[in-house]
Enzyme design. Structure first.
Site, short mmCIF file in Angstrom:
data_model
loop_
_atom_site.label_atom_id
_atom_site.label_comp_id
_atom_site.label_asym_id
_atom_site.label_seq_id
_atom_site.Cartn_x
_atom_site.Cartn_y
_atom_site.Cartn_z
NE ARG A 21 0.15 8.26 6.81
CZ ARG A 21 -0.30 7.14 7.34
NH1 ARG A 21 0.54 6.17 7.64
NH2 ARG A 21 -1.58 6.96 7.55
CB SER A 137 -14.73 -7.86 8.55
OG SER A 137 -13.59 -7.10 8.84
CB SER A 189 -1.76 -2.34 16.49
OG SER A 189 -2.25 -1.69 15.33
CE LYS A 248 3.38 -4.86 13.67
NZ LYS A 248 3.41 -5.11 12.22
CB THR A 277 5.34 -12.60 -4.96
OG1 THR A 277 6.22 -11.58 -4.51
CG2 THR A 277 5.02 -13.52 -3.79
#
Length: 409
Positions: A21, A137, A189, A248, A277
């Site tokens: 990549r 799943s 997607s 998005k 966090t």
């Protein structure tokens, strides 16, 4: 052990397989999207058109969003200053969560630093809340769902993609008294196909299972207010937990879940990925809330309509040239290439020779042999840009001597 040699070997393998990549250095320019500037390795700049971005509706540069972010930035500064529990909850975060809960018709919502973290943190935490829980799943669920389920310390069942009959078999084989959750997506997607939401909800009712729906690629894009495919199909009330993104269609950054007040309170209280966090910067939260609110309006529907029209036009024109389009009716336009080297070469030539940026999608994102170019037309791609893309694809397909067909499954 020679650590450097091991690293070189791992990276070398990616190069050999044609799936290393590379990051393309691009800079979006305010008010010009989908155009951007590509900085080549030699430092020269070239104007390009982005055809693979996730800013599906161009909201990342919408004046309403930018104004809200400027206002919050001027009022509060850059960061939130802490976790949500320690000084990092602001009026902007609360406003954003109110917009999200309203969007999905749920009692509450919870914002995370990304949709990946929202999936991972929520799914991995559920065992603490429901002892003995079994998660079912879909085999093509996103990596973030897979990671969350892997870290989930409980029973897991994988059903074949969109195969409701297989899901039924798995549900029927387990203890009817065991708590259950079905995790799936509304739009997958990489292929752009839809999940069978109603059929899965029917099974969930029959087997007393919770439903967990990832609408990352659908929120903002479908439904009369942008609430996703479940809203479009009148099924939002049948989903127990929604996962979505702010990065998005909403054009900003972050992720979230929306569910009952009890469910959200429990995840808020038990999920380490939420607790430990730093919260989103207030300006980001403000921009996301403004984007969500805008896309609930008639003006937002106009953007959705134009995006869908552009996607249909692009599919029609590419299919007319024999491009192997994978068309499942969504806004995503994948073109099957089937070879990682060819896929990377096409991407490189589109960028260098035509100023068209589309990232190659190779293994492990998709199975070997199904490598593809994945186009995401937006409402701000104009007819000239579509025409330029189609002509470039036609030319390169012939140049590379790739097969043409009428469709791809």
């Amino acid at each position: 052990m020679d650590y450097s040699a091991a690293l070189d070997q791992a990276i070398g393998k990616l190069h050999e397989e044609g799936r290393y990549r590379t990051f393309i250095d691009i800079e979006r320019r305010k008010g010009a999207y989908p155009q951007a500037v590509w900085t080549r390795p030699d430092g020269t700049e070239t104007r390009i058109t982005v055809w693979c971005g996730n800013d599906y509706l161009g909201m990342g540069q919408h004046p309403v969003v930018l104004a809200a972010m400027h206002e919050a930035l001027d009022a509060t500064g850059a960061g939130s200053g802490g976790t949500r529990n320690i000084s990092g909850t602001t009026v902007y975060h609360k406003r954003l969560e109110a917009e999200l809960s309203d969007l999905h018709g749920k009692e509450a919502a919870l914002v995370f630093s990304s949709a990946y973290i929202a999936n991972d943190a929520t799914l991995s935490t559920l065992r603490k809340l429901f002892p003995g829980l079994i998660i079912y799943s879909d085999e093509l669920n996103h990596a973030s769902m897979i990671e969350g389920i892997k870290r989930f310390d409980g029973a897991k069942r994988i059903f074949r993609h969109n195969d409701v009959a297989h899901l039924r078999e798995l549900l029927a084989a387990d203890d009817p008294e065991a708590p259950k959750l079905i995790a799936f997506e509304s739009i997958y997607s990489m292929d752009g196909d839809f999940g069978p939401i109603k059929a899965i909800c029917d099974l969930a009712d029959e087997f007393n299972a919770l439903t967990y729906l990832d609408e990352v690629h659908a929120v903002g894009m479908y439904g009369p207010r942008g609430g996703g495919v479940a809203e479009r199909d009148g099924l939002s009330h049948r989903i127990d937990i929604f996962n979505g993104t702010l990065g998005k269609a909403f054009g900003v950054f972050g992720g979230y879940i929306a569910a009952s007040a009890r469910m959200v309170d429990a995840i808020r209280s038990y999920a380490p990925g939420f607790i430990f966090t730093t919260s989103l910067p207030p300006a980001v939260a403000a921009g996301a809330a403004a984007s969500i609110a805008f896309l609930k309006t008639a003006e937002g529907q106009l953007l959705r309509d134009q995006q869908q029209l552009n996607a249909r036009i692009l599919k029609m024109r590419l299919r007319g040239l024999g491009m192997p389009i994978m068309d499942h009716g969504s806004h995503i336009v994948p073109v099957h290439v089937g070879n990682p080297v060819h896929c990377k070469a096409l991407s490189d030539m589109l960028l260098a020779d035509f100023g068209i940026y589309v990232q190659p999608i190779n293994f492990p994102t998709v199975p070997r042999g199904t490598e593809r170019l994945r186009f995401t037309p937006s409402p701000v791609h104009d007819p000239k840009q579509i025409d330029h893309l189609v002509k470039a694809m036609d030319s390169l397909w012939s140049q590379c001597k790739l097969n043409r067909s009428t469709s791809a499954a």
